[in-house]
Design a protein around this motif. Structure first.
Motif, short mmCIF file in Angstrom:
data_model
loop_
_atom_site.label_atom_id
_atom_site.label_comp_id
_atom_site.label_asym_id
_atom_site.label_seq_id
_atom_site.Cartn_x
_atom_site.Cartn_y
_atom_site.Cartn_z
N UNK A 1 0.82 -1.20 0.00
CA UNK A 1 0.00 0.00 0.00
C UNK A 1 0.86 1.25 0.00
N UNK A 2 0.55 2.20 -0.87
CA UNK A 2 1.32 3.44 -0.94
C UNK A 2 1.11 4.27 0.31
N UNK A 3 2.18 4.86 0.79
CA UNK A 3 2.08 5.75 1.93
C UNK A 3 1.28 7.00 1.54
N UNK A 4 0.45 7.48 2.45
CA UNK A 4 -0.33 8.68 2.22
C UNK A 4 0.39 9.87 2.85
N UNK A 5 0.56 10.91 2.08
CA UNK A 5 1.27 12.12 2.50
C UNK A 5 0.32 13.31 2.46
N UNK A 6 0.50 14.22 3.40
CA UNK A 6 -0.33 15.44 3.43
C UNK A 6 0.46 16.60 2.81
N UNK A 7 -0.14 17.28 1.84
CA UNK A 7 0.49 18.46 1.24
C UNK A 7 -0.58 19.55 1.06
N UNK A 8 -0.46 20.60 1.84
CA UNK A 8 -1.31 21.79 1.68
C UNK A 8 -2.79 21.46 1.51
N UNK A 9 -3.29 20.69 2.46
CA UNK A 9 -4.73 20.44 2.48
C UNK A 9 -5.17 19.16 1.80
N UNK B 1 3.75 2.00 15.41
CA UNK B 1 4.94 2.62 16.00
C UNK B 1 5.71 3.33 14.90
N UNK B 2 6.16 4.54 15.19
CA UNK B 2 6.93 5.28 14.18
C UNK B 2 6.92 6.76 14.47
N UNK B 3 6.88 7.54 13.40
CA UNK B 3 6.99 8.99 13.56
C UNK B 3 6.13 9.71 12.53
N UNK B 4 5.71 10.91 12.90
CA UNK B 4 5.06 11.81 11.96
C UNK B 4 5.99 13.00 11.77
N UNK B 5 6.44 13.19 10.55
CA UNK B 5 7.32 14.31 10.20
C UNK B 5 6.48 15.45 9.67
N UNK C 1 4.34 13.62 6.67
CA UNK C 1 4.33 12.22 6.27
C UNK C 1 4.69 11.34 7.47
N UNK C 2 4.39 10.07 7.36
CA UNK C 2 4.69 9.13 8.43
C UNK C 2 5.89 8.27 8.08
N UNK C 3 6.54 7.74 9.11
CA UNK C 3 7.62 6.77 8.94
C UNK C 3 7.36 5.62 9.92
N UNK C 4 7.19 4.44 9.40
CA UNK C 4 6.91 3.28 10.24
C UNK C 4 8.19 2.74 10.86
#
Length: 287
Positions: A1-9, A86-90, A118-121
């Motif tokens: 599954x492709x990672x989902x990233x947030x960009x300007x809304x 578990x991971x991080x939100x950048x 974006x997230x990092x698992x």
């Protein structure tokens, strides 16, 4: 599954998540960032990261891209959409895309800031095996700009420092200015001497670590003595223990500095206990 990233809304598949080549974060490193850890699908120390982000933006006169409530909602939505345990939100905020390159800041009325997240698992983030063995560090000259208290995306020298450490067979580098340790490449640093936890006092010289603040609070609650002052590499080498703190590493023991073992060369009781307390209390307070 492709990672989902947030960009300007927008929430986008990572392959479709882009910003302009004229964005000032790309051209000028004109931006700030935060990294919030996630344990069990919940955010660790989020309020502290949110406050520090607001401070960094204010210091650089960059407008906030959204409200605090919206920022929390975006974090939670990214965790959910990426099924992050578990991971991080950048998070990164830049001064935005003025449509061309110019040293002068663009008019904030016409150029909105860019917000990317974006997230990092990192499965088993709290169970990093290095916490049981400790890490080794080298010392390097601190030649960064003078406002290290602002969490900017100007990370070239810290990256170079990590590469210097890697080439020397170590795990990280401690930065030294005027004979005193400032911080690690991406962490705050500490020694334990005569039973006292010693760490550099807050100023423009170091990042005001969110994990640092929590760990020092827990240390005082556990009746540990904390002394905030600069220390030298020689002091560190002769200390009983050494450790570092960061949002992603929590509390990490340091067992060697410039080739010299710290204490008996194994993680000490203070660092191990603080790590236990931090992980336990952070899980309780996570949102």
């Amino acid at each position: 599954m492709s990672r989902i990233v947030y960009v300007n809304g927008e929430y986008l598949p990572e392959a479709e998540a882009t910003v302009s080549v004229f964005d000032r974060g790309f051209l000028m490193a004109d931006g700030v960032y935060e990294v919030t850890s996630v344990l069990g699908g919940k955010l660790i120390d989020f309020a502290g990261h949110q406050l520090r982000l607001a401070r960094s933006l204010k210091e650089l006169e960059i407008a906030a891209p959204c409200s605090d409530d919206e920022l929390l909602e975006i974090h939670r939505e990214l965790v959910a959409r990426n099924d992050l345990t578990d991971g991080m939100v950048y998070l990164q905020v830049t001064r935005g895309n003025p449509g061309d390159r110019d040293f002068v800041f663009p008019d904030p009325a016409t150029t909105r800031p860019t917000l990317v997240m974006f997230t990092q698992s990192k499965p088993g983030l709290a169970d990093n095996p290095q916490a049981k063995t400790g890490i080794k560090v080298i010392s390097i000259e601190d030649i960064r700009w003078g406002r290290r208290d602002i969490k900017t995306v100007q990370l070239l020298y810290p990256s170079m420092g990590k590469m210097m450490a890697k080439k020397a067979g170590a795990d990280d580098a401690w930065l030294v200015e005027d004979g005193k340790v400032t911080e690690g490449t991406s962490n705050n640093v500490y020694i334990v001497k005569n039973g006292r936890i010693i760490t550099r006092n807050l100023s423009h010289d170091i990042l005001h670590g969110i994990t640092r603040a929590a760990v020092l609070r827990f240390a005082k609650e556990a009746q540990m003595v904390v002394e905030e002052r600069p220390f030298t590499i020689e002091e560190a080498q002769g200390a009983e223990e050494a450790f570092m703190t960061s949002a992603s590493a929590f509390v990490m023991p340091v067992v060697a500095v410039d080739g010299a073992s710290v204490g008996d060369g194994t993680p000490g009781p203070v660092a191990k206990r603080l790590r236990e307390i931090y992980v336990e209390e952070s899980r309780k307070a996570a949102i």
